[in-house]
Design an enzyme around this catalytic site. Structure first.
Site, PDB file in Angstrom:
ATOM      1  N   HIS A  17       0.537  -1.541   0.203  1.00 21.60           N
ATOM      2  CA  HIS A  17      -0.099   0.249   0.008  1.00 21.60           C
ATOM      3  C   HIS A  17       0.720   1.033  -0.039  1.00 21.60           C
ATOM      4  O   HIS A  17       1.215   1.955   1.094  1.00 21.60           O
ATOM      5  CB  HIS A  17      -0.537   0.038   1.566  1.00 21.60           C
ATOM      6  CG  HIS A  17      -2.070   1.003   0.988  1.00 21.60           C
ATOM      7  ND1 HIS A  17      -3.178   0.718   2.087  1.00 21.60           N
ATOM      8  CD2 HIS A  17      -1.832   2.407   0.285  1.00 21.60           C
ATOM      9  CE1 HIS A  17      -3.532   2.032   1.552  1.00 21.60           C
ATOM     10  NE2 HIS A  17      -3.718   2.614   0.920  1.00 21.60           N
ATOM     11  N   HIS A  19       1.340   4.913  -2.242  1.00 22.91           N
ATOM     12  CA  HIS A  19       1.154   5.791  -3.795  1.00 22.91           C
ATOM     13  C   HIS A  19       2.444   6.590  -3.833  1.00 22.91           C
ATOM     14  O   HIS A  19       3.051   7.092  -2.909  1.00 22.91           O
ATOM     15  CB  HIS A  19      -0.113   7.008  -3.123  1.00 22.91           C
ATOM     16  CG  HIS A  19      -1.164   6.399  -2.607  1.00 22.91           C
ATOM     17  ND1 HIS A  19      -2.666   6.146  -3.489  1.00 22.91           N
ATOM     18  CD2 HIS A  19      -1.666   5.887  -1.579  1.00 22.91           C
ATOM     19  CE1 HIS A  19      -2.921   5.543  -2.984  1.00 22.91           C
ATOM     20  NE2 HIS A  19      -3.230   5.369  -1.606  1.00 22.91           N
ATOM     21  N   HIS A 197      -9.723   1.005  -0.975  1.00 23.02           N
ATOM     22  CA  HIS A 197      -9.463   1.832  -0.336  1.00 23.02           C
ATOM     23  C   HIS A 197     -11.171   2.043   0.559  1.00 23.02           C
ATOM     24  O   HIS A 197     -11.645   2.047  -0.025  1.00 23.02           O
ATOM     25  CB  HIS A 197      -9.096   3.031  -0.408  1.00 23.02           C
ATOM     26  CG  HIS A 197      -7.474   3.517  -0.698  1.00 23.02           C
ATOM     27  ND1 HIS A 197      -7.087   2.270  -1.675  1.00 23.02           N
ATOM     28  CD2 HIS A 197      -7.056   4.348  -0.252  1.00 23.02           C
ATOM     29  CE1 HIS A 197      -6.103   3.043  -1.471  1.00 23.02           C
ATOM     30  NE2 HIS A 197      -5.616   4.171  -0.306  1.00 23.02           N
ATOM     31  N   GLU A 200     -11.468   2.850   5.766  1.00 18.63           N
ATOM     32  CA  GLU A 200     -10.647   4.449   6.642  1.00 18.63           C
ATOM     33  C   GLU A 200     -11.116   5.080   7.450  1.00 18.63           C
ATOM     34  O   GLU A 200     -11.478   5.454   8.430  1.00 18.63           O
ATOM     35  CB  GLU A 200      -9.393   4.811   5.691  1.00 18.63           C
ATOM     36  CG  GLU A 200      -8.187   5.789   6.092  1.00 18.63           C
ATOM     37  CD  GLU A 200      -7.528   6.449   5.098  1.00 18.63           C
ATOM     38  OE1 GLU A 200      -6.399   7.710   5.673  1.00 18.63           O
ATOM     39  OE2 GLU A 200      -8.029   6.509   3.995  1.00 18.63           O
ATOM     40  N   ASP A 278       1.906   4.355   2.621  1.00 22.68           N
ATOM     41  CA  ASP A 278       0.857   5.001   2.421  1.00 22.68           C
ATOM     42  C   ASP A 278       1.250   5.909   1.350  1.00 22.68           C
ATOM     43  O   ASP A 278       1.779   6.107   0.255  1.00 22.68           O
ATOM     44  CB  ASP A 278      -0.687   5.554   3.187  1.00 22.68           C
ATOM     45  CG  ASP A 278      -1.456   5.922   2.825  1.00 22.68           C
ATOM     46  OD1 ASP A 278      -1.673   5.865   1.934  1.00 22.68           O
ATOM     47  OD2 ASP A 278      -2.425   6.216   3.838  1.00 22.68           O
ATOM     48  N   ASP A 279       1.078   6.958   2.139  1.00 25.02           N
ATOM     49  CA  ASP A 279       2.458   7.781   1.819  1.00 25.02           C
ATOM     50  C   ASP A 279       3.462   8.657   2.760  1.00 25.02           C
ATOM     51  O   ASP A 279       3.021   9.996   2.848  1.00 25.02           O
ATOM     52  CB  ASP A 279       1.190   9.194   1.872  1.00 25.02           C
ATOM     53  CG  ASP A 279       0.077   9.279   0.555  1.00 25.02           C
ATOM     54  OD1 ASP A 279       0.399   9.027  -0.779  1.00 25.02           O
ATOM     55  OD2 ASP A 279      -0.787   8.684   0.466  1.00 25.02           O
TER      56      ASP A 279
END
Length: 338
Positions: A17, A19, A197, A200, A278-279
């Protein structure tokens, strides 16, 4: 801390996961802005970092899309991904399945081909020079229409031999998986894996929709599944992988303290949870940092860390023989580090 960090960094693992646009560090943002002659609304790297204070997902997305404006050329996407691969190689990653948001770029006039050629070249280079394999997952932006997602899927068709799957990201609340049911049917018919997603910020109902309407192969995040016992039992029964992102959850106020993060409870319940970043440029930590800080906060045992590492491969889209090879490598590493 030292022993834990060393064990975690050496432990073979995969990231499921991530991005790629979310690995854009402020320094890169300024570098790409300079070489592409893009004006930024920030005066310095420090000002960018100060802006990375979010109270929810939408706060983050606003600056995320702003940062992506500097990505214009094939070399930008190549350099962005190469920097990411170097970081995770140092974190013990052997494999990564990375998201990209083509609509973020094509809507600005950047050709789809420019984006994927840059990413593919970085992926090939990472495998050759770092020994890190990877797969690419195309994400549809859920705040846009399903028609726009169909257009993006059409643009992707010449490249499907290099795209492993499709996903669903961006603003979750108010954009349920049901909105994209038809395009996910079309993607599955093309032989693509599908992820989304869900859970969340959105409710457990969104997780049900991802399972029943999109027929996902894994759930990205999934935290709020734990609010529904029947849903949790179903996820365990199906062996559904959850790609959990602890430092992201903390930064976006999904949890108020890492010590109250549900990851340990997920493992106790038998859920196939994984740890991901994630980011990471925006949320304060790449792969190993997520592992280390979460392990410390929750008191994860060595055995639980090994389970998380194995989950990261069994939940991947690698072939069974490749998964088996990685699991054997984990066992060998654990045996060598009593």
């Amino acid at each position: 801390m030292g022993d834990l960090a060393a064990f975690v960094r050496g432990l073979p693992k995969a990231e499921l996961h991530l991005h790629i646009e979310g690995s854009l560090e402020p320094e890169q943002m300024f570098e790409f802005a300079r070489r592409n002659d893009v004006a930024l609304p920030f005066a310095s790297v420090e000002e960018v970092r100060a802006a990375y204070a979010f109270s929810n997902l939408q706060d983050f997305l606003d600056i995320y899309y702003q940062g992506a404006q500097v990505l214009l050329k094939e070399a930008d996407f190549h350099d962005l991904a190469t920097a990411y691969f170097r970081r995770i190689a140092a974190d013990g990653a052997r494999h990564a399945e990375i998201f990209f948001d083509p609509q973020t770029h094509t809507d600005r006039g950047v050709p789809f081909e420019t984006v994927v050629r840059g990413l593919f070249s970085a992926m090939d280079e990472a495998e050759q020079t770092l020994g890190v394999t990877s797969k690419l997952i195309l994400c549809f932006l859920r705040h846009l229409s399903e028609e726009a997602a169909f257009d993006t899927l059409e643009q992707a068709k010449p490249w499907l031999d290099r795209i492993a799957g499709v996903g669903l990201d961006s603003s979750e609340v108010g954009h349920p998986p049901a909105k994209f049911a038809r395009v996910f049917v079309a993607a599955r018919k093309l032989g693509l894996k599908v992820v989304a997603h869900a859970g969340e910020e959105g409710p457990p109902d969104y997780v049900y929709e991802a399972l029943d309407l999109l027929e996902v192969d894994r759930i990205d995040h999934g935290n709020r599944s734990l609010e529904d016992d029947a849903l949790t039992e179903r996820l365990v029964r199906q062996g559904m992988t959850l790609t959990v992102c602890p430092l992201s959850n903390l930064k976006l106020c999904v949890v108020d303290d890492l010590r109250s993060h549900p990851l340990k409870r997920m493992l106790d319940l038998g859920l196939r949870a994984t740890v991901n970043s994630d980011d990471p440029a925006y949320f304060g930590g790449y792969l190993a940092q997520n592992w280390i800080e979460t392990a410390q906060a929750l008191g994860l045992t060595r055995d639980e860390l090994v389970v998380l590492a194995k989950n990261s491969f069994t939940g991947s889209f690698l072939a069974p023989d490749e998964i088996a090879r990685h699991l054997a490598e984990i066992d060998a590493y654990v045996a060598a580090h009593p």
